[in-house]
Structure formats: structure tokens, C-alpha cells
Write an enzyme that holds these catalytic residues in place. Structure first.
Site, PDB file in Angstrom:
ATOM      1  N   CYS A 197       0.450  -1.382   0.210  1.00 12.33           N
ATOM      2  CA  CYS A 197       0.149  -0.019  -0.053  1.00 12.33           C
ATOM      3  C   CYS A 197       0.706   1.165  -0.127  1.00 12.33           C
ATOM      4  CB  CYS A 197      -0.851  -0.401   0.730  1.00 12.33           C
ATOM      5  SG  CYS A 197      -2.380   1.072   1.049  1.00 12.33           S
ATOM      6  N   HIS A 208      -4.196  -4.459   0.605  1.00 10.87           N
ATOM      7  CA  HIS A 208      -3.113  -5.781   1.811  1.00 10.87           C
ATOM      8  C   HIS A 208      -3.788  -7.473   1.727  1.00 10.87           C
ATOM      9  CE1 HIS A 208      -2.079  -2.417   3.902  1.00 10.87           C
ATOM     10  NE2 HIS A 208      -3.680  -1.363   3.311  1.00 10.87           N
ATOM     11  N   GLU A 218      -1.805  -8.918   3.554  1.00 13.11           N
ATOM     12  CA  GLU A 218      -1.427  -9.769   4.984  1.00 13.11           C
ATOM     13  C   GLU A 218      -2.860  -9.989   6.045  1.00 13.11           C
ATOM     14  OE1 GLU A 218      -1.468  -6.682   4.329  1.00 13.11           O
ATOM     15  OE2 GLU A 218      -1.162  -4.791   5.602  1.00 13.11           O
TER      16      GLU A 218
HETATM   17  N1  GLN Z   1      -1.989   6.874   2.677  1.00 12.96           N
HETATM   18  C1  GLN Z   1      -1.706   5.908   2.018  1.00 12.96           C
HETATM   19  C2  GLN Z   1      -3.463   5.950   1.327  1.00 12.96           C
HETATM   20  O1  GLN Z   1      -4.291   6.688   1.544  1.00 12.96           O
HETATM   21  C3  GLN Z   1      -1.947   4.751   1.823  1.00 12.96           C
HETATM   22  C4  GLN Z   1      -3.026   3.957   2.834  1.00 12.96           C
HETATM   23  C5  GLN Z   1      -2.277   2.382   2.901  1.00 12.96           C
HETATM   24  O2  GLN Z   1      -0.794   2.366   3.640  1.00 12.96           O
HETATM   25  N2  GLN Z   1      -3.497   1.735   4.075  1.00 12.96           N
HETATM   26  O3  GLN Z   1      -3.741   5.426   0.163  1.00 12.96           O
END
Ligand code: GLN
Length: 543
Positions: free
Chosen positions: A381, A515, A517
């Protein structure tokens, strides 16, 4: 009809109620039953989505896009059953529902009160959306005696009455060892049960966390004082890995006591071979690897709970122990030259999800080091977004590239997502709207480009992974980045949202917008984590 198991906690918090419930569910599952788990959280936030991970730990996202408590992650990891929005509720959401009804005039001018309106809403939630499950485990957050948890306790008390033989209560307590006296003390358990009984709940089973075995006599004493048969006083001792908890509880007769409390006499024996195999692989690794996680919530490791577990699963799959080296990314900002030193002995680098500016430049430095030194790199992410910014700055001639998440850069290669597709609907958000509940959340499909590394790892053309983000890599930079050696190897089905970038000419360099995970399980390690740990192992053999 489903049978309900209510799990409450006493004495102190952090005894591992979520894990205890998850382990019990996995034992019932091992006997062939269908299970479902849910959690009632007494805090006032509508969901944990806006809570600081430092305080509350990770926010666990479900397929259907709910931002939930991290215990739901344990539930999924132990049972493999995907959690849903209907599996986690907070006081805030309950009140929101009741107040909305009141505003609509649904209560016909009546006085709206905790009992029965709030408690009814809790009861409805706890029993809604159940299919053909044999057992529904409902965990109540917090500890007995908390002011916030009272309406929940009252609601489950009423449910116990209404469901009669189809509901039982399990209470988790602590039996501390007092070194000076050389004794285990049962008094806190007695007091906790007294508190529970004063609100009308008589536990059927006591699960007692203890640092050392509780002698028979002490167990009988707890049973006697708490009105519980001695065989329903279960000791829960510390174990070597959390995945040993189901085996240890079974050994202590926990699942047998539960079946007994329901009067079930014809339950099949459990098949525990899956857990035996996981424990065996965990405690007898054939090697080890050191993986650096460069993040910003590293002081509270619960903030990265699913990530830690997924790395462990990757280790289980490769039969190696994964040592996680937690690195505060700001370290690399204070001392630029510390990077090489800090990464010596590290076999792979992972930059996890994150929000906001703090520590971002340090993460970018970590990416540069991994890319230049051909160390396996996994960006999740935010970690993918940082990898893209790094590539733009250092390879694609855009030295001032950045993300609009923390400024106005020239150019913003990562920007706020104002529009995306959900099924055949378009979701839109304004850049200055609310923060709560406005992200791209939950499971979305992603197409993998044939011939790419991720295509090989997954062995599939299309995958579904869970998301939680507000910003996106701007697809307009695909071409320039591909010219300097990147590959946009995963895209949303419409081709407008970059989901995965990789560097083909690097041993293992993958950034993903989702994600992974959140979907890894000890008995079914996520392919990306399995492959990443393997890459770390290969790298460890080179150095
Ligand atoms: N802050 C970034 C976004 O909002 C990444 C979010 C995250 O890593 N879950 O896109």
C-alpha cells in the site's frame, strides 16, 4: 438453530480473549462443526477506522469493506471463515442506529432508553445474519465492570435467558503467581465472577490464564467459589506459538467442556493434524531469515498484527524462522548514512501500509537501498506508493515527485482517488470530505499481466484482494516508469488503477496497492508472503 457462546473477560485486559475464542472456534471446526465469530466492542467510535493504530492496534478490513477490530483477524486466521461487516459492532454504531430510528420517528414518541432500546439493538446485531452455522461465538470487548460494557453484558444476559439451552457463557480470567508467597492466587477470579454474577450472568466455563499449572485443589476451589464444575475450570498456560493454543486448549479439555455445557454427547473427535503440522513447522525451523520492516507504528506491534502473522506464515511455508527487525523509518531521515549499516545482516526489506508524512522520506530511502543493492523488497500500500515515488525521483528524472497526501509536489505521482469502480457502480469522493469511512475499502479484483512475476507467484489471471486507501498511483506515469525498468503487473479490471508494480530486473521487488496480509492463514500462507520469505532465504544464501 445455531448455538451461541458468549465470551467475556475479567481481572485485566490483554489476556487474549480474541485468541481464546478463535482457538475454541477452530477446535469446534476440527470436530466438523460450522462456526461464526463476532465481536461487540464497547467503545464509542463508530468503527476503529479513524483510531490511531498506536492506541488500538491494526484496523482489520473485511471483504465487504468493514473496518473492524484486530481480533477479527485472529478469527479469520484460525478458522479461515471470512469476517463480514455484520461481525463487529461498537457502542457508537449501536447508538447511531438507534438515534437514526428515533429521528425517523420509529419509536412513535416513546422515551428511548438503554434498556430496552440499546440492548435490543445489541441483541438484534448479535443474532442477525446467521445462516446454517452450528456455533456462533460472540466476544464482548473490555473487561467486566467497565462502564461502557454494561449494556452489552445486559444484552447477552437477556439472550442467555431467551436462548436457554442454546447459549453458554465463558469467562476468561487471570490466576496470577505471587513470587513472594510462592503461590497462585484465585481471589481475582473469584471477584471477577462475583462481578459478573451481580449483573446476572453465571459463567458455565472459566478459562484461567496462568503462568504455571494450576493444581487440582486450586481448580476445585475456583469451581466451588464460582459455582462452576471443576472440569469446567480450564487452565490456559503460556505456549510457544499462538498456533499451539488450539492444541493446548484441547489437551486441557476446553472444547469437551463446551460440548458438555450444551449437553452434546455425540460430537465427533477433532482432527487436529493441521495444527500439529503448523506447530511442528514453527518450532522446528530448518533455518532463519532476517526481514526488516520499515514503518512508523513500530512501538506497538499490534499495529502490524496481520503483517507479523503473514511473515510467520511465509516462514511456516518455507520451514524457516522469520526474525523481524522493526525499524522506525524516521531513523533514516535523521542520519542518511545509517541506512547501509542498519540493513547489514538483513535479508529482505518490507515497507508496510501507513498514513501521513511522518517517516515517508525514510521509507523512500529504504526503497532506494533495496532497489540498488538487489535486496528483496515488498511494498504494501503506502510501501508501493513510496516505491513509485522513489523510482520517479531517482530513475525517471522527476527529482521532485511526491504524493498529494502530504503536499503539492512537482509532480504528484500519487494523488487522491476521487473516483473508482465498485462492481458496476462508480464511487466518488471529494478531496475535502470526511475522513471516516471514505476510503476505497474491501475486496476488489485485480488482473495480473501474463509473464509478470506476480502472475507466476499467484498462478492466476485475476485475484481478489482487500484494500484500504485514499490515494492511488497515477496511471499516467505508467509509460515513463516502464521505460526505466518497472512493470505495472497488476491493474484494476478497467485498467485505470495500478494495483501492482514490480521491477523485472531485480531478484524480488514488488509493490502492491492492497493488503495481502489480511488474507494469509497459517494453514494457507499467502502466495506473496510465501514467495517473499523464499526470496529472503535465497538472498541469505548469497551474503
Ligand atoms: N496513505 C495511503 C493512502 O491512503 C496508503 C494507505 C495504506 O497504506 N493503507 O492511499
Amino acid at each position: 438453530m445455531a448455538r451461541f457462546i458468549f465470551v467475556t473477560g475479567g481481572v485485566v485486559s490483554s489476556l487474549g480473549k480474541g485468541l481464546a475464542g478463535a482457538a475454541l472456534a477452530s477446535l469446534l471446526q476440527a470436530r466438523g462443526y460450522k462456526v461464526r465469530m463476532r465481536k461487540l466492542d464497547p467503545y464509542i467510535n463508530v468503527d476503529p477506522g479513524t483510531m490511531n493504530p498506536y492506541e488500538h492496534g491494526e484496523c482489520y478490513v473485511t471483504d465487504d469493506g468493514a473496518e473492524t477490530d484486530l481480533d477479527l483477524g485472529h478469527y479469520e486466521r484460525f478458522t479461515g471463515v471470512a469476517s463480514k461487516q455484520s461481525d463487529n459492532v461498537t457502542t457508537g454504531r449501536i447508538y447511531q442506529t438507534v438515534i437514526r430510528k428515533e429521528r425517523r420517528g420509529d419509536y412513535l414518541g416513546g422515551t428511548v432508553q438503554v434498556i430496552p432500546h440499546i440492548t435490543n439493538a445489541i441483541k438484534e446485531f448479535a443474532t442477525a445474519d446467521i445462516g446454517d452455522e452450528d456455533f456462533v461465538l460472540v466476544e464482548i470487548g473490555g473487561t467486566v465492570g467497565d462502564i461502557e460494557s454494561l449494556p452489552f453484558m445486559e444484552a447477552i444476559r437477556q439472550l442467555g435467558n431467551e436462548l436457554r439451552n442454546n447459549a453458554i457463557f465463558i469467562h476468561l480470567t487471570l490466576v496470577p503467581y505471587i513470587a513472594a508467597a510462592g503461590e497462585l492466587k484465585t481471589k481475582p477470579t473469584q471477584h471477577s465472577v462475583k462481578e459478573l454474577r451481580s449483573i446476572g450472568i453465571q459463567p458455565d466455563i472459566l478459562l484461567c490464564r496462568s503462568e504455571m499449572p494450576i493444581p487440582e485443589g486450586q481448580r476445585a476451589k475456583i469451581g466451588q467459589f464460582c459455582n462452576v464444575p471443576p472440569e469446567a475450570v480450564i487452565q490456559a498456560l503460556d505456549v510457544r506459538t499462538i498456533y499451539e493454543v488450539p492444541l493446548s486448549y484441547h489437551h486441557e479439555g476446553f472444547d469437551a467442556a463446551v460440548l458438555n455445557a450444551f449437553g452434546i454427547t455425540d460430537a465427533p473427535d477433532p482432527d487436529l493434524s493441521k495444527w500439529e503440522e503448523i506447530v511442528d513447522r514453527s518450532i522446528n525451523p530448518e533455518g532463519e531469515v532476517n526481514i526488516a520492516v520499515v514503518g512508523k507504528y513500530i512501538e506497538l506491534q499490534d499495529a502490524y498484527k496481520s503483517l507479523t502473522e503473514s511473515l510467520t506464515h511465509g516462514g511456516i511455508a518455507n520451514k524457516v524462522k522469520v526474525n523481524i527487525d522493526w525499524i522506525e523509518s524516521e531513523e533514516f531521515e535523521k542520519d542518511r548514512d545509517s541506512v547501509a549499516d542498519r540493513f547489514s545482516g538483513v535479508h529482505a526489506i518490507l515497507v508496510p501500509g501507513g498514513f501521513g508524512e511522518r517517516g515517508a522520506e525514510g521509507k523512500i530511502r529504504a526503497v532506494t537501498y533495496a532497489r540498488e543493492n538487489k535486496i528483496p523488497y515488498f511494498g504494501i500500500c503506502y510501501g508501493m506508493q513510496m516505491a513509485v515515488i522513489e523510482g520517479c525521483r531517482n530513475l525517471a528524472d522527476m527529482p521532485h515527485a511526491g504524493t498529494s497526501e502530504f503536499g503539492d509536489f512537482d509532480p504528484n505521482v500519487v494523488g487522491i482517488m476521487t473516483e473508482w469502480t465498485k462492481g458496476n457502480k462508480t464511487e466518488t469522493r471529494s478531496a475535502d470530505g470526511d475522513l471516516g469511512g471514505t476510503m476505497r475499502l474491501g475486496s476488489y479484483p485485480c488482473d495480473l499481466i501474463p509473464g509478470s512475476k506476480v502472475h507466476e507467484i499467484y498462478g492466476q489471471d485475476r485475484i481478489d484482494e482487500r484494500h484500504r486507501h485514499r490515494y492511488e498511483v497515477n496511471i499516467a506515469y505508467k509509460e515513463v516508469l516502464e521505460k526505466v525498468g518497472y512493470k505495472f503487473s497488476g491493474l484494476s479490471p478497467h485498467g485505470d488503477l495500478p494495483e501492482i508494480v514490480e521491477i523485472p530486473d531485480h531478484p524480488w521487488f514488488i509493490g502492491v496497492q492492497f493488503h495481502p496480509e489480511l488474507k494469509s492463514k497459517p494453514f494457507d500462507p499467502h502466495p506473496l508472503f510465501k514467495s517473499f520469505v523464499k526470496a529472503a532465504l535465497d538472498h541469505s544464501r548469497l551474503v
